[in-house]
Design an enzyme around this catalytic site. Structure first.
Site, short mmCIF file in Angstrom:
data_model
loop_
_atom_site.label_atom_id
_atom_site.label_comp_id
_atom_site.label_asym_id
_atom_site.label_seq_id
_atom_site.Cartn_x
_atom_site.Cartn_y
_atom_site.Cartn_z
N ASN A 1 -10.03 -0.90 -1.30
CA ASN A 1 -8.59 -0.70 -1.18
C ASN A 1 -7.89 -1.29 -2.41
OD1 ASN A 1 -5.89 -0.74 -0.48
ND2 ASN A 1 -6.19 -1.62 1.54
N HIS B 1 -3.72 7.03 1.68
CA HIS B 1 -4.02 5.68 1.22
C HIS B 1 -5.45 5.31 1.64
CE1 HIS B 1 -3.99 1.50 0.43
NE2 HIS B 1 -3.96 1.15 1.70
N CYS C 1 0.82 -1.22 0.00
CA CYS C 1 0.00 0.00 0.00
C CYS C 1 0.85 1.27 0.00
CB CYS C 1 -0.95 0.02 1.19
SG CYS C 1 -2.03 -1.42 1.24
#
Ligand code: ACO
Length: 334
Positions: free
Chosen positions: A291, A261, A115
């Protein structure tokens, strides 16, 4: 001669087919209420058939190159951030180079910070531009999570969170106000197994990369200690960004927009609360995409541009946290 770097153009792409939380209710013993309350996700996009990670990346890169007004002949380096590559090796950057018809001889680099991939990649690109070694770097974050998720009730704690998608940016030399101000990159490998996929891999106790036993134990699916991730993500993203701002003598008021993020809306709300950032300055996309790991920041950047929330000259604070644990931040003048 020293140069500054800037983002010349941004692009993004998600596959057409979206799965709402209600669609997932039918396969995963979950509920729209559970997912929305805990994560803020409403839908995510998943590929169909044989669409690969680099297929998504190609579309995002074409848009980024068009907006940057650079052709495939102008790219002298590719940095590809992903945890879901087309194949174990070679890296996605090479497959992407071939698909985009970028001439032989350029540098092609895959990076594995999950990520935090885009934040690391932006810093790496910045260094190569600053040193004068490269002029136009194609930085892409792309993921196909859907093919690696346990989409049965047993995997529901992880599978509801992740979506497929790609985001890209062309980083080039700055000729004015726009620039990458600075970056901070961090990791703490003591937590490597709190969010990971064990197999295939040469580090497994059985002494095999992959075996039917490992498949039976579902070691090829992600394991996540959600609470550990949550706590560390909040702390580390806030810490990295405030340290970076302080080192450039900036305060929250100096930053026009924050791109975090997109793992969980509650993580981002907490980071904003700690740093005392007005929620109107944080641009979130998690409701629409879930995500998408290395792709969340460039997808968010492109959506913010399209929504008129991001314009040239604005100061942007970026922060991410992911498996490793890895985390980091960038401040740019877009
Ligand atoms: N649907 C319905 N129920 C579920 C689901 C689901 N998808 N998943 C878990 N549950 C159940 C559990 O079985 C458990 O039931 P029980 O109480 O009967 O045992 C209950 O919900 C609570 O489970 P927890 O795992 O304790 O749920 P928690 O409140 O911690 O929330 C979550 C889970 C949302 C993952 C949370 O830990 C979190 O936000 N963590 C941050 C991690 C994250 O966002 N990761 C994204 C990837 S990592 C990254 O990008 C940085």
């Amino acid at each position: 001669m020293a140069y500054e770097s800037k983002i010349l153009g941004v692009g993004s792409f998600v596959p057409a087919k979206a799965y709402t939380n209600f669609d997932l209710e039918k396969m995963l013993d979950t509920s729209d209420e559970w997912i929305q309350q805990r994560t803020g996700i409403i839908k995510r996009h998943w590929v169909e058939g044989n669409v690969s990670n680099t297929d998504l990346a190609v579309e995002a890169c074409k848009e980024a190159m068009e907006k940057a007004k650079v052709s495939h002949d102008d790219i002298d380096m590719i940095i590809f951030a992903t945890l879901s590559p087309d194949h174990d090796f070679p890296g996605n950057a090479c497959f992407l180079q071939e698909k985009l018809n970028i001439p032989a001889g350029i540098a092609a680099l895959d990076i594995r910070q999950q990520c935090t991939g885009f934040v690391y990649g932006l810093s790496i690109a910045d260094q190569f531009i600053k040193s004068g070694q490269y002029k136009n770097i194609l930085l892409v974050g792309s993921e196909v999570h859907s093919k690696g998720l346990d989409r049965t009730p047993e995997g529901r704690n992880v599978s509801v969170l992740f979506g497929d998608g790609a985001g890209a940016a062309v980083i080039g030399r700055s000729d004015g106000e726009s620039k990458v101000f600075g970056s901070l990159l961090h990791a703490d490998g003591r937590f490597a197994k709190e969010l990971w996929v064990a197999a295939p891999g040469t580090g497994n106790e059985e002494g095999e990369r992959i075996s039917t036993n490992m498949l039976d134990k579902k070691l090829h699916y992600p394991y996540m200690n959600g609470r550990q991730v949550f706590t560390h993500a909040v702390k580390r993203m806030a810490e990295s960004l405030s340290t970076l701002m302080a080192s450039h003598k900036m305060s929250i008021d100096d930053v026009d927009l924050f791109l975090f993020h997109q793992a969980n809306i509650r993580i981002n709300d907490k980071v904003a609360e700690i740093l005392e950032i007005d929620s109107s300055k944080v641009f979130n996309t998690i409701a629409d995409y879930g995500n998408t790991t290395a792709a969340t920041i460039p997808i968010g950047m492109n959506d913010a541009l399209k929504a008129g929330k991001l314009e040239r000259g604005m100061v942007v604070g970026i922060a991410a946290f992911g498996a490793g644990f890895t985390w980091g931040s960038n401040i740019i003048v877009y």
